[in-house]
Write an enzyme that holds these catalytic residues in place. Sequence first.
Site, PDB file in Angstrom:
ATOM      1  N   HIS A  13       0.514  -0.967   0.378  1.00 18.41           N
ATOM      2  CA  HIS A  13      -0.406  -0.292   0.004  1.00 18.41           C
ATOM      3  C   HIS A  13       1.707   1.117   0.216  1.00 18.41           C
ATOM      4  CE1 HIS A  13       0.797  -0.335   4.082  1.00 18.41           C
ATOM      5  NE2 HIS A  13       0.140   0.677   4.713  1.00 18.41           N
ATOM      6  N   ASP A  45      -0.235  -4.055   5.958  1.00 15.60           N
ATOM      7  CA  ASP A  45      -0.955  -3.308   7.712  1.00 15.60           C
ATOM      8  C   ASP A  45      -2.736  -3.513   7.841  1.00 15.60           C
ATOM      9  OD1 ASP A  45       1.408  -2.042   8.142  1.00 15.60           O
ATOM     10  OD2 ASP A  45       0.486   0.359   7.157  1.00 15.60           O
ATOM     11  N   HIS A  62       4.067  -4.636  10.939  1.00 12.69           N
ATOM     12  CA  HIS A  62       4.480  -4.310  12.046  1.00 12.69           C
ATOM     13  C   HIS A  62       4.098  -4.735  13.118  1.00 12.69           C
ATOM     14  CE1 HIS A  62       4.121  -0.156  10.152  1.00 12.69           C
ATOM     15  NE2 HIS A  62       3.530  -0.280  10.077  1.00 12.69           N
ATOM     16  N   ASP A  78       5.775   4.025   4.970  1.00 12.16           N
ATOM     17  CA  ASP A  78       6.625   3.854   6.047  1.00 12.16           C
ATOM     18  C   ASP A  78       6.743   2.437   5.261  1.00 12.16           C
ATOM     19  OD1 ASP A  78       3.869   3.104   6.401  1.00 12.16           O
ATOM     20  OD2 ASP A  78       4.800   2.418   8.209  1.00 12.16           O
ATOM     21  N   HIS A  79       5.753   2.541   3.818  1.00  7.46           N
ATOM     22  CA  HIS A  79       6.000   0.800   2.973  1.00  7.46           C
ATOM     23  C   HIS A  79       6.991   1.256   1.863  1.00  7.46           C
ATOM     24  CE1 HIS A  79       3.596  -1.384   5.862  1.00  7.46           C
ATOM     25  NE2 HIS A  79       3.659  -0.132   6.451  1.00  7.46           N
ATOM     26  N   HIS A 110       1.450   3.878   2.429  1.00  9.27           N
ATOM     27  CA  HIS A 110       1.639   4.835   2.949  1.00  9.27           C
ATOM     28  C   HIS A 110       3.282   4.641   2.757  1.00  9.27           C
ATOM     29  CE1 HIS A 110      -1.826   4.370   5.698  1.00  9.27           C
ATOM     30  NE2 HIS A 110      -2.244   5.313   5.205  1.00  9.27           N
ATOM     31  N   HIS A 118      -7.493  -0.064   5.383  1.00 10.21           N
ATOM     32  CA  HIS A 118      -5.881   0.714   6.611  1.00 10.21           C
ATOM     33  C   HIS A 118      -6.440   1.577   5.240  1.00 10.21           C
ATOM     34  CE1 HIS A 118      -2.740   1.494   8.156  1.00 10.21           C
ATOM     35  NE2 HIS A 118      -2.153   1.688   6.627  1.00 10.21           N
TER      36      HIS A 118
HETATM   37 FE    FE Z   1       2.404   0.508   8.238  1.00 13.97          FE
HETATM   38 ZN    ZN Z   2       0.128   1.850   6.281  1.00 14.18          ZN
END
Ligand code: FE
Ligand code: ZN
Length: 254
Positions: free
Chosen positions: A57, A132, A170, A61-62, A59, A113
Amino acid sequence: MSKLEIHQFPCHADNYGALVRFGDAGECASIDAPDDAAVEAALATTGWTLSHILVTHWHADHVQGIEPLKEKHGCRVIGPGGSKIPGLDEAVGHGDRFELGAHPVAVIATPGHTMDMINFHFVDDDVVFTGDTLFAMGCGRLFEGDAKTMWRSLERLMALPPQTKVYCGHEYTLANARFAVTVDPDNGELADRLSEVEKLREAGEPTLPTTIGRELATNPFLRVADPAIRAQLGLESAADWEVFAEVRKRKDNA
Ligand code: FE
Ligand code: ZN
């Protein structure tokens, strides 16, 4: 066919990266690219060669490591369509299948999410990467989708074989377990799992991967049909997705 090998590593505050080696010559895919330096370090540790990035996805942090990794390794970036994934070479969606080496990978869309979320199921290897969407004893927050949408997504994952290993984006397991016992207080397997997770985290060890079977037994977000959980929440006759919505709301406010 060479056996699938997985190297999971922590990065940032609580993210996990994972390299999946599928090829005889050491070719591997990075699941997301949370941090290019951490992925490079994992490549150096394993000696594997980065040929693909599978993106769950959009985001940051990915995806933030995608462009530097692609520039250095020329790897192929496979992920959800739309303009938000940098460097995307191939857009895939629910029901699509592709092969890495001789390993078939099925794409499962799990919106909630984020609406673009996809998960990667290595069908013959009994492994799924859930980004996530599904966490150990938890699930992702509903940033873009509603509770009904997320519940349908989780049902797709619940239908996988129970022995399927689940790798998540995570390390949220300890906080999830401490919340889980508040809505499912009489679940002995969950209580045992909480103490196991406390020991693992005290020792600095990962709590992942988990399995679909273990989550079905201990994850309150998946156990919304359970009479004891429904009684605990006072939602005996609600629809499954409504019970899910209540569990999600309580976790958000925990
Ligand atoms: Fe994340
Ligand atoms: Zn995420």
